[in-house]
Motif scaffolding. Structure first.
Motif, PDB file in Angstrom:
ATOM      1  N   TYR A 126      -0.709  26.199  17.619  1.00 33.05           N
ATOM      2  CA  TYR A 126      -1.035  25.889  16.235  1.00 33.05           C
ATOM      3  C   TYR A 126      -1.856  24.598  16.152  1.00 33.05           C
ATOM      4  N   PHE A 127      -2.813  24.603  15.228  1.00 29.33           N
ATOM      5  CA  PHE A 127      -3.528  23.378  14.876  1.00 29.33           C
ATOM      6  C   PHE A 127      -3.218  23.103  13.413  1.00 29.33           C
TER       7      PHE A 127
ATOM      8  N   LYS B 268     -13.709  33.489  15.603  1.00 24.29           N
ATOM      9  CA  LYS B 268     -13.261  34.793  16.103  1.00 24.29           C
ATOM     10  C   LYS B 268     -11.791  34.765  16.531  1.00 24.29           C
ATOM     11  N   TYR B 269     -11.385  33.698  17.214  1.00 24.97           N
ATOM     12  CA  TYR B 269     -10.073  33.698  17.855  1.00 24.97           C
ATOM     13  C   TYR B 269      -8.968  32.993  17.075  1.00 24.97           C
ATOM     14  N   PHE B 270      -9.319  32.021  16.246  1.00 18.40           N
ATOM     15  CA  PHE B 270      -8.296  31.293  15.494  1.00 18.40           C
ATOM     16  C   PHE B 270      -8.111  31.908  14.109  1.00 18.40           C
TER      17      PHE B 270
ATOM     18  N   THR C 101       2.658  23.273  19.942  1.00 21.61           N
ATOM     19  CA  THR C 101       3.241  24.465  20.555  1.00 21.61           C
ATOM     20  C   THR C 101       4.434  24.000  21.369  1.00 21.61           C
ATOM     21  N   ILE C 102       5.180  24.935  21.945  1.00 20.50           N
ATOM     22  CA  ILE C 102       6.194  24.587  22.949  1.00 20.50           C
ATOM     23  C   ILE C 102       5.540  24.894  24.280  1.00 20.50           C
TER      24      ILE C 102
ATOM     25  N   ILE D 215      -3.512  30.615  17.225  1.00 18.88           N
ATOM     26  CA  ILE D 215      -4.183  31.469  18.201  1.00 18.88           C
ATOM     27  C   ILE D 215      -3.124  31.964  19.185  1.00 18.88           C
ATOM     28  N   THR D 216      -3.155  33.248  19.511  1.00 24.06           N
ATOM     29  CA  THR D 216      -2.188  33.800  20.463  1.00 24.06           C
ATOM     30  C   THR D 216      -2.571  33.384  21.876  1.00 24.06           C
ATOM     31  N   LEU D 217      -1.620  33.479  22.780  1.00 26.12           N
ATOM     32  CA  LEU D 217      -1.879  33.125  24.178  1.00 26.12           C
ATOM     33  C   LEU D 217      -3.021  33.964  24.747  1.00 26.12           C
TER      34      LEU D 217
END
Length: 200
Positions: free
Chosen positions: A54-55, A30-32, A85-86, A111-113
């Motif tokens: 990111y993965f 759902k989220y990624f 990510t940073i 995935i967004t924050l």
């Protein structure tokens, strides 16, 4: 077919390395979001707020920054099976001091924050993902600082090549040198000496 295979590998990795249970598979889907990346593509510029985690399913990412003279300093090289990510920008919602770039054509799950916060609120198991990311980041920073401050250029090159023999073939000497914080000429010279010594 490749997308399905990548998703299954991603979920397996989360279960094995991040203590996520099979029950969370639907939340992962759902989220990624699966995203194709192209070689040299910039996923984040410095000064922008890093809103994604990111993965790496396939390919290589790196994070780097530029000094006042325009020289590159590679902070992190991220292969398959790792998150990127940073972190300070992602956590604090502040402009990123670094750039995220793809070094190869590949696939990432992003995935967004906002979605990540929803994802880890689903269950204690999902929180394990965030905890492990933070632990891995902290451990890396400690070992990285020790690596950069205590080893000679020769020792840096030898350790990198011994630990990353497959990775070395996929990255330019210039980027590796910037990761080791030595000049490309020094890297090339140390690499030749090491390989010559191993042959004898």
């Amino acid at each position: 077919m490749q997308k399905i295979s990548s998703l299954l590998e991603f979920m397996t990795c989360l279960q094995k390395n991040y203590d996520l249970h099979k029950e969370e598979d639907k939340s992962v889907q759902k989220y990624f979001e699966l995203q194709e990346i192209k070689k040299n593509e910039i996923l984040l510029n410095s000064g922008e707020k890093c809103n994604k985690l990111y993965f790496v399913a396939k390919g290589l990412l790196r994070t780097f920054h530029l000094n006042k003279n325009g020289s590159e300093f590679t902070r992190l090289i991220v292969p398959e099976g790792k998150f990127c990510t940073i972190l300070i920008s992602f956590q604090e919602k502040i402009p990123s001091p670094a750039i995220i770039q793809a070094l190869e054509n590949g696939l990432v799950f992003s995935i967004t924050l906002k979605n990540f916060q929803e994802f880890i609120s689903q269950s204690p198991n999902a929180k394990n993902v965030y905890t492990k990311i933070l632990e891995d980041y902290q451990n890396f920073q400690i070992s990285r600082l020790e690596f950069l401050t205590t080893l000679s250029p020769k020792e840096k090159v030898e350790q990198f090549l011994l630990e990353n023999s497959d990775l070395e073939k996929r990255i330019s000497d210039k980027i590796i040198a910037s990761y080791l914080q030595i000049t490309p000429e020094t890297y090339s010279r140390c690499k030749k000496k090491m390989r010559s010594r191993l042959k004898n």
